[in-house]
Design an enzyme around this catalytic site. Structure first.
Site, short mmCIF file in Angstrom:
data_model
loop_
_atom_site.label_atom_id
_atom_site.label_comp_id
_atom_site.label_asym_id
_atom_site.label_seq_id
_atom_site.Cartn_x
_atom_site.Cartn_y
_atom_site.Cartn_z
N MET A 1 10.54 24.66 1.93
CA MET A 1 9.75 23.85 1.02
C MET A 1 10.62 23.06 0.04
O MET A 1 10.35 21.89 -0.24
CB MET A 1 8.78 24.73 0.23
CG MET A 1 7.87 23.93 -0.71
SD MET A 1 6.73 24.96 -1.64
CE MET A 1 5.63 25.51 -0.33
N TYR B 1 14.91 30.45 7.33
CA TYR B 1 13.86 31.27 7.90
C TYR B 1 13.99 31.42 9.42
O TYR B 1 14.28 30.44 10.13
CB TYR B 1 12.49 30.67 7.59
CG TYR B 1 12.09 30.75 6.14
CD1 TYR B 1 12.03 31.97 5.47
CD2 TYR B 1 11.76 29.61 5.43
CE1 TYR B 1 11.65 32.05 4.14
CE2 TYR B 1 11.38 29.66 4.09
CZ TYR B 1 11.33 30.90 3.46
OH TYR B 1 10.95 30.97 2.14
N ARG C 1 -10.83 0.40 14.76
CA ARG C 1 -10.71 1.03 13.46
C ARG C 1 -11.63 0.31 12.50
O ARG C 1 -12.76 -0.01 12.84
CB ARG C 1 -9.22 0.99 13.02
CG ARG C 1 -8.78 2.13 12.13
CD ARG C 1 -7.28 2.13 11.94
NE ARG C 1 -6.78 0.92 11.29
CZ ARG C 1 -5.52 0.73 10.95
NH1 ARG C 1 -4.62 1.66 11.21
NH2 ARG C 1 -5.13 -0.39 10.35
N LYS D 1 0.84 -1.20 0.00
CA LYS D 1 0.00 0.00 0.00
C LYS D 1 0.88 1.26 0.00
O LYS D 1 2.08 1.20 0.25
CB LYS D 1 -0.91 0.00 1.23
CG LYS D 1 -0.17 0.10 2.56
CD LYS D 1 -1.12 0.10 3.74
CE LYS D 1 -0.35 0.24 5.05
NZ LYS D 1 -1.25 0.28 6.22
#
Length: 421
Positions: free
Chosen positions: A345, A292, A158, A59
């Site tokens: 990013m 940053y 779940r 998956k």
């Protein structure tokens, strides 16, 4: 863009239709996936569960490793089943010609293309009454008996039928099987605390599961496989192996129980190496803030490098580095360093140290096997406060997957690269 004499705007140069752009050459990073490691890991997992078949869970694009190449490698390693959470993943396997192993899919909402799955001989999980209705309808459309696994919620809370819901649904299951619409071939569940092998819920869920299997069998159904064990239980708890084990992260060489043992302790080898090239190298003065918010300030004049991957590529922002602690580890020139400052990013900064001799284009390894002392996905998980599963599955789609086979005789010591996407 300036205008040439005469005022004509120049036309952009566009590759001709059908031209192939080499993804690896265009992108300054890649996830290199060793298919030999996946094969070897499946063999090791089979050795841990000798009485059971192995379902390799593929998956989430094979946990970020590339769905089809990884599935094929797992089958070559001995997996007789593949697990694909989404119906689209299961169908992609069949369309790619992966037809030998059984494929199970289990996570879908109403309206999923179950008729396509049944027609492609994909086993389908049933976790609710409405799901049984849709599987029966799909079987009628496909003119084929649907192979069904009944999913039981044994305590994870779940997806799955509660034991009471299972008992209530069995008459409808029996009618569907008598009609020829379905064949119940499996009963299964999932453990909540398998990564803590001594946790009491493991035994409690195993007991609920055994009761559920008895309920199914007493109703007259004879499933061919019972399956409960994920990666952690496959490696640590033979009592829940049953007929089939479902390893996921361990197929790709990462330990699901790092507090118990690392990959090598279980005969596993990490299959993915995430690497990039330095884009810029420069000298900066002492007291220079990096990235940053200047979370990291250089303590002395030093050389810094820009690594052109960031959180858009899957590098966790939580692994930023600063005066309060080092960031995610990076291997540069045989040295393990760390992200300096905020993860951006598209890039991160690394403090290479005073007098560093690295240049633009030099290789940076974010994580790999760790065999040479370099960083691993688990090291990044520790730095980001998460699990290794997230580190490999979050590697971004724009990062090319390059599949190599270190065991291929024709390659020798080299790695012939094949771009998967």
């Amino acid at each position: 863009m300036s205008r040439p004499p005469g005022g004509t705007t120049p036309r952009p140069v566009v590759p001709p239709a059908g031209a192939r752009l080499g993804a690896v050459s265009l992108y300054p990073a890649r996830a290199v996936v060793d298919l030999a490691a996946i094969r070897g890991n499946v063999r090791s997992l089979a050795a841990h569960a000798p009485s059971a078949q192995v379902m390799a869970v593929v998956k989430a694009d094979a946990y970020g490793h590339g769905l089809v190449p990884s599935a094929r490698a797992a089958v070559e390693g001995g997996a007789t089943w593949l697990g694909a959470a989404q119906v689209a993943e299961a169908l992609e396997l069949r369309r790619a010609g992966v037809v030998g192993p059984r494929v199970l899919t289990w996570l879908y909402a109403p309206g999923a293309p179950l008729a396509d799955a049944v027609a492609a001989v994909v086993d389908v999980s049933v976790a609710a009454a409405w799901a049984l209705d849709e599987v029966v309808a799909a079987a009628r459309v496909a003119h084929r008996t649907a192979r069904v696994h009944l999913k039981v919620d044994t305590g994870l809370g779940r997806n799955g039928l509660t034991p009471g819901d299972l008992a209530a649904l069995l008459p409808a299951v029996l009618r569907a099987q008598a009609e020829g619409a379905v064949e119940v071939v499996g009963v299964w569940s999932h453990l909540a605390f398998a990564d803590e092998p001594a946790h009491p819920t493991v035994r409690a869920q195993a007991g609920v599961f055994a009761d559920a299997v008895r309920t199914v069998e007493q109703a007259g159904l004879r499933p061919e496989v019972r399956h409960l064990a994920n990666s952690a239980a496959t490696l640590t708890d033979p009592s829940v192996h049953h007929d089939l084990v479902r390893p996921g992260i361990a197929v790709y060489g990462l330990s699901p129980v790092p507090q118990v043992g690392g990959p090598a302790d279980f005969g596993l080898v990490p299959a993915m190496t995430f690497e990039a090239e330095l884009a810029t190298v420069k000298t900066v003065p002492a007291g220079q803030g990096l990235s940053y918010a200047h979370r990291y300030v250089t303590p002395q004049e030093t050389v810094v490098g820009i690594v052109p991957v960031g959180y858009a590529d899957g590098v966790p922002r939580h692994a930023s580095g600063g005066q309060d602690g080092p960031g995610g580890p990076l291997r540069v020139g045989g040295r393990t360093l760390a992200v300096a400052g905020r993860v951006c990013m598209d890039q991160v900064v690394v403090d290479l140290g005073p007098g560093a001799c690295e240049v633009a284009g030099d290789r940076v390894e974010l994580f790999g096997t760790g065999a040479d002392g370099g960083p691993t996905a688990q090291d990044w998980a520790d730095a980001a406060g998460t699990i290794a599963y997230e580190i490999v599955t979050r590697v971004g789609a724009r990062v090319p997957r390059v599949h190599v086979d270190t065991a291929a005789p024709s390659q020798g010591a080299d790695r012939t690269q094949e771009v998967a996407r």
